[in-house]
Design a protein around this motif. Structure first.
Motif, PDB file in Angstrom:
ATOM      1  N   PHE A  75       0.829  -1.206   0.000  1.00 65.08           N
ATOM      2  CA  PHE A  75       0.000   0.000   0.000  1.00 65.08           C
ATOM      3  C   PHE A  75       0.864   1.256   0.000  1.00 65.08           C
ATOM      4  CE2 PHE A  75      -2.021   3.255   2.794  1.00 65.08           C
ATOM      5  CZ  PHE A  75      -2.960   3.707   1.875  1.00 65.08           C
ATOM      6  N   LEU A  76       1.894   1.291   0.837  1.00 68.30           N
ATOM      7  CA  LEU A  76       2.744   2.476   0.920  1.00 68.30           C
ATOM      8  C   LEU A  76       3.537   2.675  -0.371  1.00 68.30           C
ATOM      9  CD1 LEU A  76       4.028   2.235   4.608  1.00 68.30           C
ATOM     10  CD2 LEU A  76       2.201   3.685   3.690  1.00 68.30           C
ATOM     11  N   ALA A  77       3.952   1.575  -1.021  1.00 66.74           N
ATOM     12  CA  ALA A  77       4.658   1.699  -2.300  1.00 66.74           C
ATOM     13  C   ALA A  77       3.727   2.269  -3.371  1.00 66.74           C
ATOM     14  CB  ALA A  77       5.198   0.333  -2.731  1.00 66.74           C
ATOM     15  N   VAL A  78       2.501   1.769  -3.434  1.00 69.41           N
ATOM     16  CA  VAL A  78       1.511   2.294  -4.382  1.00 69.41           C
ATOM     17  C   VAL A  78       1.196   3.747  -4.053  1.00 69.41           C
ATOM     18  CG1 VAL A  78      -0.893   2.114  -5.141  1.00 69.41           C
ATOM     19  CG2 VAL A  78       0.510   0.053  -4.922  1.00 69.41           C
ATOM     20  N   ASN A  79       1.096   4.053  -2.771  1.00 71.52           N
ATOM     21  CA  ASN A  79       0.820   5.407  -2.308  1.00 71.52           C
ATOM     22  C   ASN A  79       1.859   6.391  -2.829  1.00 71.52           C
ATOM     23  OD1 ASN A  79      -0.787   7.151  -0.500  1.00 71.52           O
ATOM     24  ND2 ASN A  79       1.080   7.282   0.700  1.00 71.52           N
ATOM     25  N   LEU A  80       3.123   5.978  -2.800  1.00 77.94           N
ATOM     26  CA  LEU A  80       4.203   6.831  -3.276  1.00 77.94           C
ATOM     27  C   LEU A  80       4.123   7.026  -4.788  1.00 77.94           C
ATOM     28  CD1 LEU A  80       6.834   8.363  -2.646  1.00 77.94           C
ATOM     29  CD2 LEU A  80       8.049   6.185  -2.955  1.00 77.94           C
ATOM     30  N   ALA A  81       3.872   5.935  -5.523  1.00 79.71           N
ATOM     31  CA  ALA A  81       3.808   6.022  -6.988  1.00 79.71           C
ATOM     32  C   ALA A  81       2.654   6.894  -7.441  1.00 79.71           C
ATOM     33  CB  ALA A  81       3.685   4.616  -7.581  1.00 79.71           C
ATOM     34  N   VAL A  82       1.500   6.758  -6.790  1.00 76.69           N
ATOM     35  CA  VAL A  82       0.316   7.523  -7.189  1.00 76.69           C
ATOM     36  C   VAL A  82       0.564   9.019  -7.062  1.00 76.69           C
ATOM     37  CG1 VAL A  82      -2.045   8.105  -6.506  1.00 76.69           C
ATOM     38  CG2 VAL A  82      -1.370   5.711  -6.742  1.00 76.69           C
ATOM     39  N   ALA A  83       1.278   9.422  -6.023  1.00 77.86           N
ATOM     40  CA  ALA A  83       1.513  10.848  -5.801  1.00 77.86           C
ATOM     41  C   ALA A  83       2.213  11.497  -6.988  1.00 77.86           C
ATOM     42  CB  ALA A  83       2.341  11.040  -4.522  1.00 77.86           C
ATOM     43  N   TYR A  84       3.050  10.746  -7.695  1.00 77.39           N
ATOM     44  CA  TYR A  84       3.785  11.294  -8.834  1.00 77.39           C
ATOM     45  C   TYR A  84       3.060  11.080 -10.164  1.00 77.39           C
ATOM     46  CZ  TYR A  84       7.822  12.014  -5.806  1.00 77.39           C
ATOM     47  OH  TYR A  84       8.656  12.448  -4.802  1.00 77.39           O
ATOM     48  N   LEU A  85       2.375   9.962 -10.308  1.00 74.96           N
ATOM     49  CA  LEU A  85       1.837   9.593 -11.613  1.00 74.96           C
ATOM     50  C   LEU A  85       0.401  10.038 -11.854  1.00 74.96           C
ATOM     51  CD1 LEU A  85       3.289   5.972 -11.995  1.00 74.96           C
ATOM     52  CD2 LEU A  85       4.138   8.106 -12.999  1.00 74.96           C
ATOM     53  N   PHE A  86      -0.382  10.189 -10.799  1.00 72.18           N
ATOM     54  CA  PHE A  86      -1.804  10.492 -10.967  1.00 72.18           C
ATOM     55  C   PHE A  86      -2.046  11.722 -11.839  1.00 72.18           C
ATOM     56  CE2 PHE A  86      -6.060  10.963  -8.476  1.00 72.18           C
ATOM     57  CZ  PHE A  86      -6.743  10.453  -9.565  1.00 72.18           C
ATOM     58  N   PRO A  87      -1.385  12.862 -11.593  1.00 72.45           N
ATOM     59  CA  PRO A  87      -1.639  14.029 -12.460  1.00 72.45           C
ATOM     60  C   PRO A  87      -1.245  13.782 -13.914  1.00 72.45           C
ATOM     61  CG  PRO A  87      -0.506  14.680 -10.438  1.00 72.45           C
ATOM     62  CD  PRO A  87      -0.445  13.182 -10.507  1.00 72.45           C
ATOM     63  N   LEU A  88      -0.195  12.978 -14.133  1.00 74.49           N
ATOM     64  CA  LEU A  88       0.275  12.742 -15.497  1.00 74.49           C
ATOM     65  C   LEU A  88      -0.708  11.911 -16.307  1.00 74.49           C
ATOM     66  CD1 LEU A  88       4.061  12.012 -14.832  1.00 74.49           C
ATOM     67  CD2 LEU A  88       2.964  14.186 -15.403  1.00 74.49           C
ATOM     68  N   GLY A  89      -1.521  11.089 -15.633  1.00 67.80           N
ATOM     69  CA  GLY A  89      -2.512  10.294 -16.336  1.00 67.80           C
ATOM     70  C   GLY A  89      -3.508  11.159 -17.088  1.00 67.80           C
ATOM     71  N   TYR A  90      -3.933  12.246 -16.468  1.00 68.07           N
ATOM     72  CA  TYR A  90      -4.879  13.156 -17.136  1.00 68.07           C
ATOM     73  C   TYR A  90      -4.214  13.875 -18.307  1.00 68.07           C
ATOM     74  CZ  TYR A  90      -8.076  12.451 -13.240  1.00 68.07           C
ATOM     75  OH  TYR A  90      -8.921  11.896 -12.316  1.00 68.07           O
ATOM     76  N   LEU A  91      -2.945  14.244 -18.143  1.00 70.15           N
ATOM     77  CA  LEU A  91      -2.239  14.899 -19.243  1.00 70.15           C
ATOM     78  C   LEU A  91      -2.112  13.957 -20.437  1.00 70.15           C
ATOM     79  CD1 LEU A  91       0.667  16.754 -17.384  1.00 70.15           C
ATOM     80  CD2 LEU A  91      -1.442  17.733 -18.281  1.00 70.15           C
ATOM     81  N   GLY A  92      -1.808  12.686 -20.165  1.00 73.23           N
ATOM     82  CA  GLY A  92      -1.689  11.719 -21.242  1.00 73.23           C
ATOM     83  C   GLY A  92      -2.992  11.532 -21.995  1.00 73.23           C
TER      84      GLY A  92
END
Length: 245
Positions: A75-92
């Motif tokens: 969960f904590l590993a996913v938590n860290l990844a989401v913080a960086y990637l989530f905004p980029l998903g909308y841009l893509g």
């Protein structure tokens, strides 16, 4: 080396960098909703779509304390990844539709960015809650959490997250549908996911619907990711071949 040769090398390097960047966004479009589905599946208050919930801070701390160690680390590993990637998903997603549906794409990316960029607050909170749970000063930390969520600044952040990420998927789904660059079924899945992961999931208190909504977005984004990777949508879909029908 002649000036023409230098220009040719520079052009190839730019093309390679551009291709790598486009493929990065193609992967992120699908990976981000999968990460979000994993986040809600792994959040220690299993089954609660509002995890971590501010309504029951003592139960929240207890849930973080008793969560299986392996699941908590995932969960904590996913938590860290989401913080960086989530905004980029909308841009893509916006890269695919913006040429043919610019206003809806702009609204979708804007709303999605507002909803996703604040995930840093949510990520930080989960790391902090993990430490609080193991410190076992529940009464004090519960009072702190209650005061934290009562702050109007946090209310603004939470509102931006709830409204932003749902409207982001809704507007971008409609933009993809209007662009005709992806099959209609894939855009329809993204559009339908918004009410499923929002009003239905929270109204019925069913975390499974939250997870289902993100899985629908992931599946719906596969044709968009294929289009982006195959045609280089950053240069404009009209100049890079036909869309996926």
């Amino acid at each position: 080396m002649t000036a023409r040769a230098v220009t040719s090398v520079s052009s190839r390097q730019m093309e390679n960098a551009h291709r790598l960047l486009i493929w990065f966004f193609a992967v992120v479009i699908v990976a981000t909703p999968l990460l979000m589905a994993s986040w809600f599946a792994l959040c220690p208050q299993y089954g609660d779509p509002s995890c971590p919930t501010n309504a029951r801070p003592l139960a929240m701390l207890a849930a973080y304390r008793i969560a299986p160690a392996g699941l908590m680390q995932a969960f904590l590993a996913v938590n860290l990844a989401v913080a960086y990637l989530f905004p980029l998903g909308y841009l893509g997603m916006g890269l695919v539709a913006w040429r043919r549906s610019p206003w809806l794409t702009a609204l979708g990316v804007g709303c999605g960015w507002v909803g996703a960029i604040v995930w840093g607050y949510i990520a930080d909170q989960s790391f902090l809650l993990t430490q609080m749970a193991h410190a076992q000063h529940d009464a004090e930390f519960a009072a702190l959490e209650t005061a934290y969520f009562a702050d109007w600044h946090i209310l603004v952040v939470a509102t931006g997250w709830v409204v932003g990420h749902l409207l982001g998927y809704l507007f971008l789904g409609i933009a993809l549908l209007r662009s005709k660059l992806v099959p209609a079924w894939s855009a329809a899945m993204i559009i339908a996911a918004a009410p499923i992961m929002g009003p239905l999931a929270y109204g019925l208190n069913q975390n499974a619907l939250q997870i289902l909504g993100y899985l629908m977005v992931a599946v719906g984004c596969v044709p968009a990711a294929r289009f982006l990777g195959r045609s280089g949508a950053a240069n404009g879909p009209e100049t890079n071949g036909p869309g996926l029908r």
